[in-house]
Design a protein around this motif. Structure first.
Motif, mmCIF file in Angstrom:
data_model
loop_
_atom_site.group_PDB
_atom_site.id
_atom_site.type_symbol
_atom_site.label_atom_id
_atom_site.label_comp_id
_atom_site.label_asym_id
_atom_site.label_seq_id
_atom_site.Cartn_x
_atom_site.Cartn_y
_atom_site.Cartn_z
ATOM 1 N N VAL A 1 -44.435 64.177 -52.121
ATOM 2 C CA VAL A 1 -43.437 64.942 -52.870
ATOM 3 C C VAL A 1 -42.194 65.028 -51.998
ATOM 4 O O VAL A 1 -42.290 65.342 -50.811
ATOM 5 N N LEU A 2 -41.044 64.723 -52.586
ATOM 6 C CA LEU A 2 -39.776 64.929 -51.892
ATOM 7 C C LEU A 2 -39.170 66.223 -52.402
ATOM 8 O O LEU A 2 -39.221 66.518 -53.593
ATOM 9 N N THR A 3 -38.590 66.999 -51.510
ATOM 10 C CA THR A 3 -37.975 68.268 -51.888
ATOM 11 C C THR A 3 -36.517 68.288 -51.429
ATOM 12 O O THR A 3 -36.052 67.355 -50.789
ATOM 13 N N GLY A 4 -35.828 69.367 -51.730
ATOM 14 C CA GLY A 4 -34.457 69.542 -51.274
ATOM 15 C C GLY A 4 -33.403 69.031 -52.240
ATOM 16 O O GLY A 4 -32.357 68.554 -51.822
ATOM 17 N N PHE A 5 -33.645 69.160 -53.541
ATOM 18 C CA PHE A 5 -32.694 68.645 -54.520
ATOM 19 C C PHE A 5 -31.800 69.718 -55.131
ATOM 20 O O PHE A 5 -31.154 69.493 -56.138
ATOM 21 N N SER A 6 -31.727 70.895 -54.513
ATOM 22 C CA SER A 6 -30.955 71.992 -55.100
ATOM 23 C C SER A 6 -29.459 71.676 -55.200
ATOM 24 O O SER A 6 -28.775 72.206 -56.065
ATOM 25 N N ARG B 1 -34.046 66.370 -59.893
ATOM 26 C CA ARG B 1 -34.722 67.657 -59.821
ATOM 27 C C ARG B 1 -35.983 67.587 -58.964
ATOM 28 O O ARG B 1 -36.278 68.515 -58.231
ATOM 29 N N ALA B 2 -36.753 66.498 -59.057
ATOM 30 C CA ALA B 2 -37.987 66.380 -58.286
ATOM 31 C C ALA B 2 -38.376 64.910 -58.177
ATOM 32 O O ALA B 2 -38.089 64.124 -59.080
ATOM 33 N N ARG C 1 -41.919 62.720 -56.939
ATOM 34 C CA ARG C 1 -43.291 62.732 -56.446
ATOM 35 C C ARG C 1 -43.910 61.383 -56.777
ATOM 36 O O ARG C 1 -43.444 60.682 -57.670
#
Length: 168
Positions: free
Chosen positions: A112-117, A123-124, A126
């Motif tokens: 999972v990649l995060t940090g897209f704010s 948005r996401a 995975r």
């Protein structure tokens, strides 16, 4: 003086494009239909990363070896989530483990990649996979135009690049 005024008005009206002739946003002329290659790839995924650009968000999938087989398409919206996003599915004909059984990206068969704010479109991200095919899910805020292409390098590797526009 009248002749000059007529010439200025004629030039001004010729340079104004009608809405039908206006260039798309940022010059983007992509679509949202499926893109694929049925060729067979030989390689394994070594990285997945994202970047922000002025007119689009970019996902890059790094492959050790040549990436030739892929399929990128929008899937039906998921109803299990309270927030609805468009779902772009990326199937890559590449493994996530090497022949010795070691994971080439992440520490198991899922990531999972995060940090897209601060991203305008993404948005996401995975994904998962093992020996042959990796499936990567990219959630975007709406069904927006996208393009994809492959790049050689660095070295003997290659990259699958997916750009999703910020708007139509």
């Amino acid at each position: 003086m009248r002749v000059l005024l007529v010439v200025v008005l004629a030039v001004a009206t010729m340079s104004v494009a009608s809405p039908a002739e206006a260039a798309p946003y940022c010059g983007i002329r992509w679509g949202s239909l499926q893109k694929y290659s049925s060729a067979t790839s030989i390689g394994s995924i070594t990285g997945v990363r994202a970047g922000r650009h002025a007119c689009y968000d970019r996902l890059v999938i790094d492959v050790a070896g040549k990436v030739d087989g892929y399929e990128v398409q929008y899937m039906p919206k998921q109803t299990t989530s309270r927030t609805e996003f468009a779902h772009l599915q990326i199937n890559v004909d590449a493994a996530m483990i090497d022949p010795a059984g070691h994971f080439t990206f992440g520490n198991d068969n899922n990531f999972v990649l995060t940090g897209f704010s601060k991203y305008r479109t993404f948005r996401a991200v995975r994904g998962g996979g093992l020996m042959k095919n990796a499936i990567i899910s990219l959630d975007v805020r709406a069904r927006l135009p996208f393009r994809m292409f492959t790049l050689d390098g660095p070295g003997g590797g290659s990259r699958l690049v997916i750009d999703v526009a910020h708007r139509w």
